[in-house]
Each structure stands twice: as C-alpha cells, then as structure tokens.
Write an enzyme that holds these catalytic residues in place. Structure first.
Site, mmCIF file in Angstrom:
data_model
loop_
_atom_site.group_PDB
_atom_site.id
_atom_site.type_symbol
_atom_site.label_atom_id
_atom_site.label_comp_id
_atom_site.label_asym_id
_atom_site.label_seq_id
_atom_site.Cartn_x
_atom_site.Cartn_y
_atom_site.Cartn_z
ATOM 1 N N HIS A 1 -6.213 -6.060 -1.793
ATOM 2 C CA HIS A 1 -5.187 -5.054 -1.533
ATOM 3 C C HIS A 1 -3.990 -5.616 -0.762
ATOM 4 C CE1 HIS A 1 -3.725 -0.988 -1.217
ATOM 5 N NE2 HIS A 1 -3.768 -0.987 0.103
ATOM 6 N N ASP B 1 -7.964 -5.675 -6.361
ATOM 7 C CA ASP B 1 -7.872 -4.482 -5.515
ATOM 8 C C ASP B 1 -8.286 -3.258 -6.326
ATOM 9 O OD1 ASP B 1 -7.188 -2.545 -3.624
ATOM 10 O OD2 ASP B 1 -5.079 -2.534 -4.238
ATOM 11 N N SER C 1 0.821 -1.208 0.000
ATOM 12 C CA SER C 1 0.000 0.000 0.000
ATOM 13 C C SER C 1 0.863 1.270 0.000
ATOM 14 C CB SER C 1 -0.978 -0.032 1.185
ATOM 15 O OG SER C 1 -1.999 0.920 1.019
#
Length: 398
Positions: A375, A322, A89
């Site tokens: 994600h 994601d 991320s």
C-alpha cells in the site's frame, strides 16, 4: 509517505528511546519536501478552534492551500522552484482537491503565485465505482480465489451495490479465502489477537522487526460495511469511517505504532523538532479520535480530467500487492479517461531489474505499477520508488 530522510529503529536496550538512521533512498535527496499533518488534529497538528476538527475534503483542501500561501510568504526563496503535490492512500482525495485549489488561486491572481507543475498519487482512493469493483478482479488475478468462486461472484452479484443474500453468500467464500492476509501487502504476514487460538508460529516480517513490535493486532471486522471489504478504501459520500472505528481495542491490522508512539511523545524529541508539547497539541496517536471527517468532493475523476487537460503532469502509481486500494481499480480509472496511449504497457527497470509496468497517456498522465510493493510504495520498495520519482521529476523516461 515513507520517503523521508530518516527511518526508526527500536532500541536494543529496554526503556531507551528509538534511534534514527538515514534513509539511503529518501526523496529529499532529489527534492525539497514539506511534510504536512493534515487535516488539523492528526499527527502533531492541532487547532485552537475545536470546530476545525469537524471537517471534510473541501475544507481540508482550502485550509491546506491557505497553509501553503503562508509558507511561501515566509520562505519566498522557494517560489521559483517547480512545485508538486504528492500523497498516498486517502491522499488520492487530498492531492487532486488541493491541486485544484492551488490552480484556482493561480488563475485568480492570489499572491504569492505558486509554481505548480503537477502531482503524484500512490495507491490512492479515487472513485466509488472503480475502487469498489477492483477487489474481486485483484484477488482472482493474484490467485487468492479460484476460477469457480470468481465466476460465482460475477453471476451472483450484479454490481457494487448488490446486497442480495446470494451475493452475500458468494462473498463469504471470498472472505474465507483472504481472511488472514495482510490487507496492505498480501506478501507480508498478518498478526492477530494473541488471545485467539494460534494455528502455528510465523516469524516477524522485516518491517515489524525494525519497529520492535511484539504485540499482535486484532483481526479485521469483516462485516463492518455489510459485504464491503472493511479496509478497502472506497470513496463514498458522507462521513468517513476512521481507523479507530474500524479497529477493535484501538488496534489496526498489521500496523505497528509502538516505536513512533514512544518517539513522538517524548518531550525532548518534541522540543528538537519544534512541535508543541502534549499539553498543547495532545499526544501523537496512530489513530486519532478527535476529528470528524466527511467525504464531500465526489469522484476524483473530474478533478483529474480538469488538471491534466490544463497541462499539469500526473503520475499515478500503485504497489501491485496492495489489497486495500488494488491496482486493478487504478488502472481502470486511468484508462477510463479516454486519453490516447502514447507509451503502451511495458516494463520499467530499476537496478537493471524489472521493477514494474507503466502505461503513459497524452495530457501528461502516466500510470505505473511497482512490482511486489504494498500500500505504501516507498516503504516496501524504497530504491525503486526513488528511481521512478527522480526520473519523473527530471522529465526523463521512466
């Protein structure tokens, strides 16, 4: 990361602490791992100097490098081990900036000398242009918007910074189509304000059952950044909008913190893991409000070019479901480096099944997707994640 040696499981007896169980696909099975709460003020980390809570990309990289040097001074028996940096991320910023600090330290003769070999990044933010333009191709390719809406957006919006009324109206159609999806994994259910009229009941996804979460997070505020997707993690210069500012009443869409909060704020647990008590470091919170953070390192593409040209290995992987940091942007920026393709787009396998796709370039750069993952890849596809991680560490073909 979700590749640690343990997973949580909510207690079946109300009021009891959650229990831990072993993660059979922990990355610690094949490597020694340092897990770091960074920057200071997040997780269980804290600073006696409150000015440290006002920070940014470059300061965080410098502070983390200083931590690593101190750690290796304390544990010199690990100095000969190949050292890799990994994250997901926003660590798409943390990892390259830290890697570059480490390399500068090595070249500058700073002791101890870290045996740095390369880095891994999962669904990481990288560049405002590539990440910012990844969303529409992703939702179209996944069948979440029609061909006609896709063509309308392309006609109406001239670029990532276009804020015309015509563009905004086109984007409204996109938002209506994806409004109730889980931004972190479009395959998983997303839960909304329990006070909001429900259109029907849905069963809890497995991750929520395991965490024991029953309260439904509130919906995302879709217009937080004008027409930009609110939790689409684009890299823009200046203050970074933190999760507490994105959430309403402290809730983050489709993320559970109930079990972790009860576990990590228990006095006995803190003593057992050698964390400071709440009176010193404050409570563990999914979203802290005590730090201010600025993105001040620019695009990461420059960092990736410098690191890979110098010979360091890079594995850039994406869960392909994601919607927060879509693989479409990551595939585009890795291709944009202009490196020669040495292993053209092909499936890779885990447990005798196709687990995703990869494309490898010279200068030790590999882009890899994980089929059906969201994600945080090791959370959604733990077996497959351990497989590609193990093979890559050993220098084997994935």
């Amino acid at each position: 990361m979700h590749a640690g040696p343990f997973n949580f499981e909510a207690s079946k007896t109300e009021g009891n602490l959650p229990t831990l169980h072993l993660n059979p696909y922990s990355w610690s099975k094949v490597s020694s791992i340092i897990y770091l709460d960074s920057p200071a003020g997040v997780g269980l980390s804290y600073s006696k100097n409150s000015s440290k809570y006002q920070t940014g990309d470059l300061q965080t990289a410098s502070d983390t490098h200083a931590f690593l040097l101190k750690w290796f001074e304390e544990f010199p028996e690990f100095l000969d081990n190949p050292f890799y940096i990994s994250g997901e991320s926003y660590a798409g910023i943390y990892v390259p900036t830290l890697a570059y600090e480490v390399v500068k330290g090595i070249k500058g003769g700073i002791k101890p000398v870290i045996n740095f070999k390369g880095y891994l990044i999962g669904n990481g933010v990288t560049d405002i242009y590539f990440d910012g333009n990844a969303f529409i191709p992703f939702v179209h390719g996944m069948g979440l918007i029609s061909d006609s809406i896709y063509e309308e957006v392309k006609r109406s919006c001239k670029g990532n910074d276009d804020i015309s009324n015509l563009c905004s109206k086109s984007y409204d159609k996109v938002y209506r189509a994806v409004d109730n999806l889980n931004v972190y994994d479009i395959l998983e259910p997303c839960y909304h304000n329990p006070n909001k009229a429900s259109k029907g009941n849905v069963s809890l996804p497995s991750s929520f059952k395991e965490l024991g979460k029953t309260e439904k997070p509130l919906p995302v505020r879709k217009r937080m950044f004008g027409r930009a997707w609110p939790l689409r993690a684009t890299v823009k210069e200046g203050p970074v909008t933190l999760w507490p500012q994105l959430a309403e009443d402290g809730h983050i869409p489709c993320v559970s913190d109930e079990v972790a909060t009860s576990w990590l704020n228990n006095q006995q647990v803190r003593q057992a893991i050698h964390a400071q008590p709440e009176s010193v470091s404050g409570p563990w919170e999914l979203c802290t409000r005590r730090i201010g953070y600025k993105h001040d390192a620019g695009s990461m593409i420059t960092y990736h070019k410098k690191l890979t040209i110098m010979g360091y290995r890079a594995l850039i992987f994406s869960g392909d479901h994601d919607m927060c940091v879509p693989f479409t942007g990551t595939e585009a920026w890795t291709r944009s480096l202009g490196y020669k393709i040495i292993d053209e787009w092909r499936p890779w396998t885990s447990n005798d099944q196709v687990a995703g796709y990869l494309q490898a370039y010279n200068h030790n750069l590999t882009f890899l997707t994980v089929k059906g993952a969201g994600h945080t890849v090791p959370e959604y596809k733990p077996r497959e994640a351990l497989d590609f991680y193990s093979r890559w560490l050993e220098g084997k073909s994935i």
